[in-house]
Design a protein around this motif. Structure first.
Motif, PDB file in Angstrom:
ATOM      1  N   PHE A  39       8.500  -4.565   7.717  1.00  0.00           N
ATOM      2  CA  PHE A  39       9.344  -3.532   7.113  1.00  0.00           C
ATOM      3  C   PHE A  39       8.578  -2.216   6.978  1.00  0.00           C
ATOM      4  N   VAL A  40       7.313  -2.307   6.578  1.00  0.00           N
ATOM      5  CA  VAL A  40       6.481  -1.099   6.467  1.00  0.00           C
ATOM      6  C   VAL A  40       6.276  -0.481   7.858  1.00  0.00           C
ATOM      7  N   ALA A  41       6.066  -1.326   8.866  1.00  0.00           N
ATOM      8  CA  ALA A  41       5.875  -0.823  10.236  1.00  0.00           C
ATOM      9  C   ALA A  41       7.119  -0.088  10.726  1.00  0.00           C
ATOM     10  N   ASP A  42       8.283  -0.596  10.363  1.00  0.00           N
ATOM     11  CA  ASP A  42       9.545  -0.008  10.821  1.00  0.00           C
ATOM     12  C   ASP A  42       9.974   1.205   9.998  1.00  0.00           C
ATOM     13  N   ASN A  43       9.333   1.413   8.853  1.00  0.00           N
ATOM     14  CA  ASN A  43       9.719   2.496   7.941  1.00  0.00           C
ATOM     15  C   ASN A  43       8.475   3.231   7.465  1.00  0.00           C
ATOM     16  N   PRO A  44       7.934   4.127   8.288  1.00  0.00           N
ATOM     17  CA  PRO A  44       6.688   4.822   7.935  1.00  0.00           C
ATOM     18  C   PRO A  44       6.765   5.562   6.599  1.00  0.00           C
ATOM     19  N   ASP A  45       5.639   5.574   5.911  1.00  0.00           N
ATOM     20  CA  ASP A  45       5.492   6.302   4.656  1.00  0.00           C
ATOM     21  C   ASP A  45       6.496   5.838   3.603  1.00  0.00           C
ATOM     22  N   LYS A  50      10.496   0.951  -2.879  1.00  0.00           N
ATOM     23  CA  LYS A  50      11.577   0.784  -1.904  1.00  0.00           C
ATOM     24  C   LYS A  50      11.453  -0.551  -1.169  1.00  0.00           C
ATOM     25  N   VAL A  51      10.234  -0.982  -0.882  1.00  0.00           N
ATOM     26  CA  VAL A  51      10.013  -2.273  -0.231  1.00  0.00           C
ATOM     27  C   VAL A  51      10.628  -3.376  -1.090  1.00  0.00           C
ATOM     28  N   GLY A  73      -6.781  -5.152   5.194  1.00  0.00           N
ATOM     29  CA  GLY A  73      -6.848  -3.995   6.085  1.00  0.00           C
ATOM     30  C   GLY A  73      -5.612  -3.807   6.949  1.00  0.00           C
ATOM     31  N   LEU A  74      -4.471  -4.356   6.496  1.00  0.00           N
ATOM     32  CA  LEU A  74      -3.246  -4.296   7.292  1.00  0.00           C
ATOM     33  C   LEU A  74      -2.334  -3.138   6.897  1.00  0.00           C
ATOM     34  N   VAL A  75      -2.461  -2.672   5.666  1.00  0.00           N
ATOM     35  CA  VAL A  75      -1.719  -1.500   5.203  1.00  0.00           C
ATOM     36  C   VAL A  75      -2.660  -0.606   4.407  1.00  0.00           C
ATOM     37  N   GLU A  76      -2.272   0.645   4.344  1.00  0.00           N
ATOM     38  CA  GLU A  76      -2.967   1.596   3.470  1.00  0.00           C
ATOM     39  C   GLU A  76      -1.978   2.020   2.401  1.00  0.00           C
ATOM     40  N   ARG A  77      -2.467   2.069   1.173  1.00  0.00           N
ATOM     41  CA  ARG A  77      -1.636   2.470   0.041  1.00  0.00           C
ATOM     42  C   ARG A  77      -2.213   3.767  -0.490  1.00  0.00           C
ATOM     43  N   THR A  78      -1.390   4.802  -0.524  1.00  0.00           N
ATOM     44  CA  THR A  78      -1.831   6.100  -1.024  1.00  0.00           C
ATOM     45  C   THR A  78      -0.856   6.602  -2.092  1.00  0.00           C
ATOM     46  N   ARG A  79      -1.363   7.418  -2.964  1.00  0.00           N
ATOM     47  CA  ARG A  79      -0.504   8.010  -4.002  1.00  0.00           C
ATOM     48  C   ARG A  79       0.460   9.000  -3.374  1.00  0.00           C
ATOM     49  N   ASP A  80       1.667   9.018  -3.896  1.00  0.00           N
ATOM     50  CA  ASP A  80       2.681   9.970  -3.455  1.00  0.00           C
ATOM     51  C   ASP A  80       2.245  11.364  -3.899  1.00  0.00           C
ATOM     52  N   GLY A  81       2.310  12.334  -3.001  1.00  0.00           N
ATOM     53  CA  GLY A  81       1.895  13.697  -3.309  1.00  0.00           C
ATOM     54  C   GLY A  81       2.751  14.375  -4.364  1.00  0.00           C
ATOM     55  N   LYS A  82       4.012  13.971  -4.473  1.00  0.00           N
ATOM     56  CA  LYS A  82       4.927  14.594  -5.429  1.00  0.00           C
ATOM     57  C   LYS A  82       4.992  13.849  -6.760  1.00  0.00           C
ATOM     58  N   ASP A  83       4.766  12.547  -6.724  1.00  0.00           N
ATOM     59  CA  ASP A  83       4.839  11.734  -7.932  1.00  0.00           C
ATOM     60  C   ASP A  83       3.666  10.756  -7.911  1.00  0.00           C
ATOM     61  N   ARG A  84       2.621  11.061  -8.657  1.00  0.00           N
ATOM     62  CA  ARG A  84       1.384  10.264  -8.621  1.00  0.00           C
ATOM     63  C   ARG A  84       1.574   8.838  -9.139  1.00  0.00           C
ATOM     64  N   ARG A  85       2.721   8.546  -9.757  1.00  0.00           N
ATOM     65  CA  ARG A  85       2.991   7.181 -10.222  1.00  0.00           C
ATOM     66  C   ARG A  85       3.420   6.273  -9.070  1.00  0.00           C
ATOM     67  N   LYS A  86       3.844   6.875  -7.964  1.00  0.00           N
ATOM     68  CA  LYS A  86       4.343   6.103  -6.822  1.00  0.00           C
ATOM     69  C   LYS A  86       3.269   5.930  -5.757  1.00  0.00           C
ATOM     70  N   TYR A  87       3.403   4.832  -5.024  1.00  0.00           N
ATOM     71  CA  TYR A  87       2.524   4.573  -3.880  1.00  0.00           C
ATOM     72  C   TYR A  87       3.331   4.617  -2.599  1.00  0.00           C
ATOM     73  N   LEU A  89       3.181   3.460   1.504  1.00  0.00           N
ATOM     74  CA  LEU A  89       2.550   2.443   2.340  1.00  0.00           C
ATOM     75  C   LEU A  89       2.612   2.846   3.803  1.00  0.00           C
ATOM     76  N   THR A  90       1.511   2.624   4.488  1.00  0.00           N
ATOM     77  CA  THR A  90       1.423   2.903   5.918  1.00  0.00           C
ATOM     78  C   THR A  90       0.725   1.717   6.576  1.00  0.00           C
ATOM     79  N   ILE A  91       1.255   1.271   7.694  1.00  0.00           N
ATOM     80  CA  ILE A  91       0.637   0.164   8.416  1.00  0.00           C
ATOM     81  C   ILE A  91      -0.580   0.679   9.180  1.00  0.00           C
ATOM     82  N   THR A  92      -1.609  -0.142   9.266  1.00  0.00           N
ATOM     83  CA  THR A  92      -2.818   0.217  10.015  1.00  0.00           C
ATOM     84  C   THR A  92      -2.716  -0.337  11.436  1.00  0.00           C
TER      85      THR A  92
END
Length: 141
Positions: A39-45, A50-51, A73-87, A89-92
């Motif tokens: 699902f993460v692979a099919d829906n970038p960022d 939402k997942v 090492g299969l996904v990267e989780r980063t803070r949302d630039g607009k809302d730091r409470r959200k993460y 996800l991006t597939i590696t």
């Protein structure tokens, strides 16, 4: 329902659950992890929230699955630039490779299970299952 099968074997859902369990053991990757990764692979960022909402997975379970995927090492989780409470996800690349490998195993297992069906019968089965599940938003059990 008349069938030569008795007990729980006469129910397709039971048979499919057993096949899913066997497939899970064969691939060595929890299927829920694979579905999240796909699902993460099919829906970038995608947001972690939402997942969970889309796949019907409890928030704490999503965190556990994403933690495992990130540790592997299969996904990267980063803070949302607009809302730091959200993460987000991006597939590696490793995640894409694993998705491809597991998808291949699932396709091979599907071919073994449905091997006695003709191509048009497989298409009909897929269409009927999709139709049957259209209104299902959560587990019927």
């Amino acid at each position: 329902m008349s069938s030569s099968l008795s007990g729980p074997q006469r129910y397709p859902v039971y048979a499919l659950a057993r096949l899913t369990k066997a497939l899970h053991a064969e691939i060595g990757v929890p299927l829920r992890d694979h579905w999240v990764l796909t699902f993460v692979a099919d829906n970038p960022d995608l947001s972690q929230k939402k997942v969970g909402e889309t796949l019907g997975i409890d928030r704490s379970e999503v965190v556990r699955v994403v933690d495992a995927l990130e540790t592997a090492g299969l996904v990267e989780r980063t803070r949302d630039g607009k809302d730091r409470r959200k993460y987000r996800l991006t597939i590696t690349d490793a995640g894409r490779k694993q998705c491809k490998r597991v998808d291949k195993v699932i396709a091979e297992a599907t071919d073994r299970v449905l091997g006695d069906l003709a191509k048009d019968e497989r298409a009909t089965l897929s269409r009927l299952v999709t139709k049957a599940l259209q209104g299902v938003t959560e587990s019927p059990i």
